[in-house]
Write an enzyme that holds these catalytic residues in place. Structure first.
Site, short mmCIF file in Angstrom:
data_model
loop_
_atom_site.label_atom_id
_atom_site.label_comp_id
_atom_site.label_asym_id
_atom_site.label_seq_id
_atom_site.Cartn_x
_atom_site.Cartn_y
_atom_site.Cartn_z
N LEU A 40 4.94 -1.13 -7.97
CA LEU A 40 4.51 -0.64 -6.65
C LEU A 40 3.07 -1.04 -6.36
O LEU A 40 2.62 -0.93 -5.22
CB LEU A 40 4.60 0.89 -6.60
CG LEU A 40 5.97 1.54 -6.76
CD1 LEU A 40 5.81 3.05 -6.91
CD2 LEU A 40 6.85 1.25 -5.56
N GLY A 93 -5.11 4.30 -5.11
CA GLY A 93 -4.49 5.44 -5.79
C GLY A 93 -5.58 6.44 -6.16
O GLY A 93 -6.76 6.10 -6.21
N TYR A 98 -0.41 -11.20 4.73
CA TYR A 98 0.15 -10.13 3.91
C TYR A 98 1.67 -10.28 3.80
O TYR A 98 2.25 -10.20 2.71
CB TYR A 98 -0.21 -8.77 4.53
CG TYR A 98 0.45 -7.59 3.85
CD1 TYR A 98 0.09 -7.21 2.57
CD2 TYR A 98 1.43 -6.86 4.51
CE1 TYR A 98 0.71 -6.13 1.96
CE2 TYR A 98 2.04 -5.78 3.91
CZ TYR A 98 1.68 -5.42 2.63
OH TYR A 98 2.29 -4.34 2.03
N ILE A 125 3.27 6.68 -2.93
CA ILE A 125 4.69 6.65 -3.29
C ILE A 125 4.84 6.72 -4.81
O ILE A 125 5.70 7.44 -5.34
CB ILE A 125 5.37 5.37 -2.74
CG1 ILE A 125 5.28 5.37 -1.20
CG2 ILE A 125 6.84 5.29 -3.18
CD1 ILE A 125 5.81 4.12 -0.53
N GLY A 143 -0.62 6.09 -6.84
CA GLY A 143 -0.63 5.94 -5.39
C GLY A 143 0.25 6.97 -4.71
O GLY A 143 0.82 7.85 -5.37
#
Ligand code: UDP
Length: 331
Positions: free
Chosen positions: A78, A38, A151, A14, A12
């Protein structure tokens, strides 16, 4: 000491920057990603590195997670459904991936006694617009039927689970709440405002500012965010803690659009788009979101080093290069 890190979401935006930094420090990295948001090309430039192993798979796959966990010393989780647009468009998938996926990763980390650094989000604070937001501040949420609050709740469940495993079972867990993060390789496809407006500006298209543009954000460069993660990773004093990570340079979205137009030398107009045209009915935006970074600064000395102007110069250059390549490709 050379270690092996499992990075979920390693392809992805980050994740790929973190993978690069860990390899740069001489560590081994297993990047695990289902390539939903990603992209393999985020890791293309690292393909030659013998320390990198990419595994395509989902954090919902317990066996795969367990096998990789076993082979690693430490995990940075992540992998998540992120981006306001994705969350609003696919609330069910986002909710289940974020809760179930994290549960699987945390449980596996516990089985193998692996320290875990869990990425959470400033969405945790909901519509609390206190300035600055501290880690101990209240979460202020609207109805459960609004995808954004679902979320926020899913990520809160992740945090609660990580903390409970730390407190009751002694698992070394650390939580980071990432505020708006931008930089190279961030896709404009999931709603993120900086890459979107930069692409609109270089294409000469109107810049779409939602609402009246008086809402504000602080944008942190991904390389600074990665430095923050590295400072917390395997840091015994960070265990059991939760840390805001973000910039404190605040800008309204309208001013951001003006700066992008000017810096891109673009003649694009700025168009105000009502929220109910931009998002499904019932969408709520945050008016303001500025982190207190005292806690991480006091522990590790971290603070952002890149200004918004640095970030915009880079993002506009990336958007322009992408456009030039796509125009060349169509000739
Ligand atoms: N936004 C905008 N135009 C766009 C995309 C986003 O004005 O094309 C606004 C959005 O409504 C929000 C801010 O920019 O007020 C930041 O949005 P983003 O999705 O990047 O991050 P978040 O809402 O999670 O802070």
């Amino acid at each position: 000491m050379r270690r092996t890190y499992l990075v979920t979401g390693g392809a992805g935006f980050i994740g790929s920057h973190l993978v690069e930094a860990l390899l740069g420090q001489g560590h081994q990295v297993v990047a695990f990603d289902n390539l939903s948001t990603g992209r393999l090309r985020n890791l293309d430039h690292l393909g030659h590195d013998p320390g990198l192993r990419f595994v395509q798979g989902s954090v919902l796959d317990e066996l795969a997670v367990d096998e990789l966990m076993h082979a690693c010393d430490s995990v940075i989780h992540l992998a998540a459904a992120v981006g306001v647009k994705l969350i609003v468009d696919e609330p069910l998938r986002s909710f289940t991936t974020n809760i179930r996926g994290s549960e699987i990763v945390i449980e596996s980390a516990f089985r193998h006694r692996r320290p875990i650094l869990l990425a959470s989000t400033s969405e945790i604070y909901g519509k609390n617009s206190d300035v600055p937001l501290r880690e101990t501040d209240d979460r202020i949420l609207g109805p459960t039927t609004t995808a954004r609050w679902a979320y926020s709740t899913a990520k809160a469940v992740d945090e609660i689970l990580a903390y409970a495993y730390h407190r009751e079972r002694g698992l070394p867990t650390t939580v980071v709440r990432l505020f708006n993060t931008v930089g190279p390789r961030q896709s404009p496809a999931y709603g993120m405002v900086v890459p979107r407006l930069a692409r609109q500006a270089v294409a000469g298209a109107p810049l779409t500012v939602y609402g009246d543009g008086t809402q504000s954000r602080c944008f942190c460069h991904v390389s600074d965010v990665v430095d923050a993660l590295l400072g917390l990773l395997d840091n015994p004093d960070a265990v059991g803690g939760v840390f805001n990570v973000g910039s404190t340079e605040e800008v309204t979205i309208y001013a951001l659009a003006e700066r992008i137009v000017q810096r891109a030398g673009s003649s694009s107009p700025i168009r105000l788009v009502p929220y109910d045209h931009a998002y499904p009915f019932g969408f709520e935006d945050m008016k303001r979101r500025l982190p207190s970074i005292d806690r991480i600064r006091n522990l590790t000395g971290w603070h952002p080093t890149r200004t918004l102007d640095d970030i915009l110069a880079e993002t506009i250059a990336e958007a322009a290069a992408e456009r030039a390549a796509s125009v060349a490709g169509t000739i």
